[in-house]
Write an enzyme that holds these catalytic residues in place. Structure first.
Site, PDB file in Angstrom:
ATOM      1  N   GLY A   1      17.899  41.010  56.812  1.00  0.00           N
ATOM      2  CA  GLY A   1      19.220  41.307  55.849  1.00  0.00           C
ATOM      3  C   GLY A   1      20.070  39.499  57.514  1.00  0.00           C
TER       4      GLY A   1
ATOM      5  N   GLU B   1      11.391  43.666  57.968  1.00  0.00           N
ATOM      6  CA  GLU B   1      11.120  44.426  56.673  1.00  0.00           C
ATOM      7  C   GLU B   1      10.146  45.146  56.674  1.00  0.00           C
ATOM      8  OE1 GLU B   1      12.383  41.876  56.728  1.00  0.00           O
ATOM      9  OE2 GLU B   1      14.184  41.891  55.817  1.00  0.00           O
TER      10      GLU B   1
ATOM     11  N   ALA C   1      20.421  45.723  56.524  1.00  0.00           N
ATOM     12  CA  ALA C   1      20.978  46.386  56.508  1.00  0.00           C
ATOM     13  C   ALA C   1      21.143  47.573  56.999  1.00  0.00           C
ATOM     14  CB  ALA C   1      20.286  46.036  54.463  1.00  0.00           C
TER      15      ALA C   1
ATOM     16  N   GLU D   1      18.643  36.415  57.669  1.00  0.00           N
ATOM     17  CA  GLU D   1      18.998  36.268  56.128  1.00  0.00           C
ATOM     18  C   GLU D   1      20.219  35.085  55.922  1.00  0.00           C
ATOM     19  OE1 GLU D   1      17.693  39.380  53.702  1.00  0.00           O
ATOM     20  OE2 GLU D   1      15.722  38.304  52.872  1.00  0.00           O
TER      21      GLU D   1
HETATM   22  N1  CO8 Z   1      20.221  49.791  60.347  1.00  0.00           N
HETATM   23  C1  CO8 Z   1      21.101  50.865  61.072  1.00  0.00           C
HETATM   24  N2  CO8 Z   1      21.252  51.453  62.105  1.00  0.00           N
HETATM   25  C2  CO8 Z   1      20.928  50.620  62.978  1.00  0.00           C
HETATM   26  C3  CO8 Z   1      20.180  49.402  62.382  1.00  0.00           C
HETATM   27  C4  CO8 Z   1      20.177  49.265  61.144  1.00  0.00           C
HETATM   28  N3  CO8 Z   1      19.299  47.878  60.502  1.00  0.00           N
HETATM   29  N4  CO8 Z   1      19.515  48.740  63.188  1.00  0.00           N
HETATM   30  C5  CO8 Z   1      20.045  49.594  64.624  1.00  0.00           C
HETATM   31  N5  CO8 Z   1      20.640  50.337  64.630  1.00  0.00           N
HETATM   32  C6  CO8 Z   1      21.633  51.384  65.184  1.00  0.00           C
HETATM   33  C7  CO8 Z   1      20.694  52.476  65.726  1.00  0.00           C
HETATM   34  O1  CO8 Z   1      20.188  54.046  65.661  1.00  0.00           O
HETATM   35  C8  CO8 Z   1      21.144  52.492  67.156  1.00  0.00           C
HETATM   36  O2  CO8 Z   1      21.727  53.500  66.744  1.00  0.00           O
HETATM   37  P1  CO8 Z   1      22.030  55.385  67.588  1.00  0.00           P
HETATM   38  O3  CO8 Z   1      22.762  54.708  68.745  1.00  0.00           O
HETATM   39  O4  CO8 Z   1      23.166  55.672  66.676  1.00  0.00           O
HETATM   40  O5  CO8 Z   1      20.468  55.863  66.928  1.00  0.00           O
HETATM   41  C9  CO8 Z   1      21.880  50.995  67.304  1.00  0.00           C
HETATM   42  O6  CO8 Z   1      22.028  50.897  66.690  1.00  0.00           O
HETATM   43  C10 CO8 Z   1      21.338  51.324  68.865  1.00  0.00           C
HETATM   44  O7  CO8 Z   1      19.733  50.666  68.828  1.00  0.00           O
HETATM   45  P2  CO8 Z   1      18.456  51.446  68.757  1.00  0.00           P
HETATM   46  O8  CO8 Z   1      19.541  51.937  69.973  1.00  0.00           O
HETATM   47  O9  CO8 Z   1      17.549  51.012  68.371  1.00  0.00           O
HETATM   48  O10 CO8 Z   1      18.356  49.484  70.438  1.00  0.00           O
HETATM   49  P3  CO8 Z   1      17.602  49.010  70.700  1.00  0.00           P
HETATM   50  O11 CO8 Z   1      18.003  48.801  72.216  1.00  0.00           O
HETATM   51  O12 CO8 Z   1      16.124  49.956  71.452  1.00  0.00           O
HETATM   52  O13 CO8 Z   1      16.505  48.335  69.680  1.00  0.00           O
HETATM   53  C11 CO8 Z   1      16.703  46.222  67.165  1.00  0.00           C
HETATM   54  C12 CO8 Z   1      16.776  47.064  68.580  1.00  0.00           C
HETATM   55  C13 CO8 Z   1      15.084  46.383  68.368  1.00  0.00           C
HETATM   56  C14 CO8 Z   1      16.848  45.547  66.801  1.00  0.00           C
HETATM   57  C15 CO8 Z   1      15.940  48.675  66.654  1.00  0.00           C
HETATM   58  O14 CO8 Z   1      17.667  48.926  66.678  1.00  0.00           O
HETATM   59  C16 CO8 Z   1      15.769  47.838  65.501  1.00  0.00           C
HETATM   60  O15 CO8 Z   1      14.182  47.849  65.140  1.00  0.00           O
HETATM   61  N6  CO8 Z   1      16.578  48.052  64.774  1.00  0.00           N
HETATM   62  C17 CO8 Z   1      16.693  48.238  63.209  1.00  0.00           C
HETATM   63  C18 CO8 Z   1      15.868  46.069  62.776  1.00  0.00           C
HETATM   64  C19 CO8 Z   1      15.596  46.172  61.059  1.00  0.00           C
HETATM   65  O16 CO8 Z   1      14.284  46.684  60.854  1.00  0.00           O
HETATM   66  N7  CO8 Z   1      15.908  45.474  60.028  1.00  0.00           N
HETATM   67  C20 CO8 Z   1      15.384  45.582  58.624  1.00  0.00           C
HETATM   68  C21 CO8 Z   1      16.623  46.258  57.707  1.00  0.00           C
HETATM   69  S1  CO8 Z   1      15.996  46.020  56.061  1.00  0.00           S
HETATM   70  C22 CO8 Z   1      16.515  44.346  55.872  1.00  0.00           C
HETATM   71  O17 CO8 Z   1      17.968  43.979  56.791  1.00  0.00           O
HETATM   72  C23 CO8 Z   1      16.517  44.691  54.450  1.00  0.00           C
HETATM   73  C24 CO8 Z   1      17.235  43.503  53.887  1.00  0.00           C
HETATM   74  C25 CO8 Z   1      17.919  43.458  52.527  1.00  0.00           C
HETATM   75  C26 CO8 Z   1      18.954  42.668  51.915  1.00  0.00           C
HETATM   76  C27 CO8 Z   1      19.619  41.800  52.844  1.00  0.00           C
HETATM   77  C28 CO8 Z   1      20.875  42.861  52.698  1.00  0.00           C
HETATM   78  C29 CO8 Z   1      21.662  42.719  54.234  1.00  0.00           C
END
Ligand code: CO8
Length: 263
Positions: A114, A137, A69, A117
């Site tokens: 997500g 999460e 998400a 999922e």
């Molecule tokens: N949401 C918004 N932006 C994101 C997300 C995300 N989930 N993941 C990555 N991005 C963005 C980053 O903020 C970054 O943006 P910017 O360049 O503007 O700073 C860009 O993508 C690139 O990411 P990184 O610079 O962080 O890239 P890295 O290679 O350093 O790291 C990672 C990659 C490890 C994947 C890291 O981005 C990360 O940890 N992301 C979050 C992943 C996460 O926690 N996902 C779970 C979210 S909660 C969820 O999904 C609940 C589900 C609920 C029901 C179903 C709904 C779909």
């Protein structure tokens, strides 16, 4: 072959009986916000009634399949907005899981939260070597809400699911296959060709048997064994009455290739 943008971040390619839907939001690793989820949900509703399409391939762009998400949308959101997003995600993901079409998820990169999922709602998950999958999460003080706590244990067992979910760690493509959470690991360049070959092979099967085969397994695993076996026999009996079964048996006896009518 025709290509349409269902939303600025969702590209749909139609090729005969096969649809390919690509999440195109490379800058956020494919993270799904409310608008993308709405567009995905609307497409899935349409697809569920589409008798021309018989297989759907889901994939992403660049380093991300779907990194979950869109967390920025959670930031400061009211409880009502948060709950509405979870409800919409659940509707969409549940609808994907029961599509009559075969669904193949080609995980090109991060499939997190997500995103993992979403993949778990598909019939087949193929993973690129570089893919990373996880339910992180817990690192946000949350838990999965798109079926991760329920669908993952059914594939990998309770203990492994708890280990993945409660640590929030990312698993590699080969771990995903070892645990039973994905079917095959492929080199990045071979991922989509393999998904397309698989889809072509499947849509060449007898159409009614194909969608019933999916349903009998998905619904049957939720039943006690004896009920599942009765269900299996009922489905088989109904298939025997189809034109396709008559054609399949006739073609075998006549030593020719069957021509399916889908009836
Ligand atoms: N949401 C918004 N932006 C994101 C997300 C995300 N989930 N993941 C990555 N991005 C963005 C980053 O903020 C970054 O943006 P910017 O360049 O503007 O700073 C860009 O993508 C690139 O990411 P990184 O610079 O962080 O890239 P890295 O290679 O350093 O790291 C990672 C990659 C490890 C994947 C890291 O981005 C990360 O940890 N992301 C979050 C992943 C996460 O926690 N996902 C779970 C979210 S909660 C969820 O999904 C609940 C589900 C609920 C029901 C179903 C709904 C779909």
């Amino acid at each position: 072959m025709s290509e349409t943008r269902l939303h600025p971040n969702l590209v749909l390619t139609r090729k005969g009986a096969i649809h390919e839907l690509r999440v195109d939001r490379e800058e956020a690793l494919g993270a799904l916000n409310f608008e993308i989820m709405e567009a995905l949900g609307a497409y899935i509703t349409e697809l569920s009634a589409d008798t021309e399409c018989r297989a759907l391939i889901l994939t992403g762009t660049g380093k991300g399949f779907v990194a979950g998400a869109d967390i920025t949308g959670y930031h400061g959101a009211s409880q009502a907005v948060f709950d509405a997003f979870q409800r919409r995600s659940r509707q969409t993901f549940d609808a994907i899981a029961v599509l009559p079409q075969i669904t193949i998820c080609a995980v090109n990169g991060y499939a997190l939260g997500g995103g993992f999922e979403l993949a778990l709602c598909c019939d087949f998950i193929l993973v690129a070597e570089c893919a990373k999958l996880g339910l992180p999460e817990i690192k946000l003080g949350l838990l999965p809400g798109g079926g991760g706590t329920q669908r993952l244990p059914k594939l990998v067992g309770r203990m492994r699911a708890k280990e993945i979910l409660l640590s929030g760690r990312f698993i590699t493509a080969s771990e995903a296959v070892d645990y039973g959470a994905a079917l095959e690991v492929l080199e990045a360049d071979a991922l989509l060709p393999r998904a397309r070959d698989m889809a072509e092979m499947l849509v060449a099967q007898a159409p009614v048997a194909l969608s019933e085969g999916k349903r009998v397994i998905d619904d049957g695993v939720e039943m006690p064994l004896s009920a599942g076996l009765t269900f299996e026999q009922r489905v088989l009996g109904a298939l025997y009455a189809t034109d396709d079964a008559k054609e399949g048996i006739d073609a075998f006896v006549g030593k020719r290739d069957p021509v399916w009518s889908g009836t």
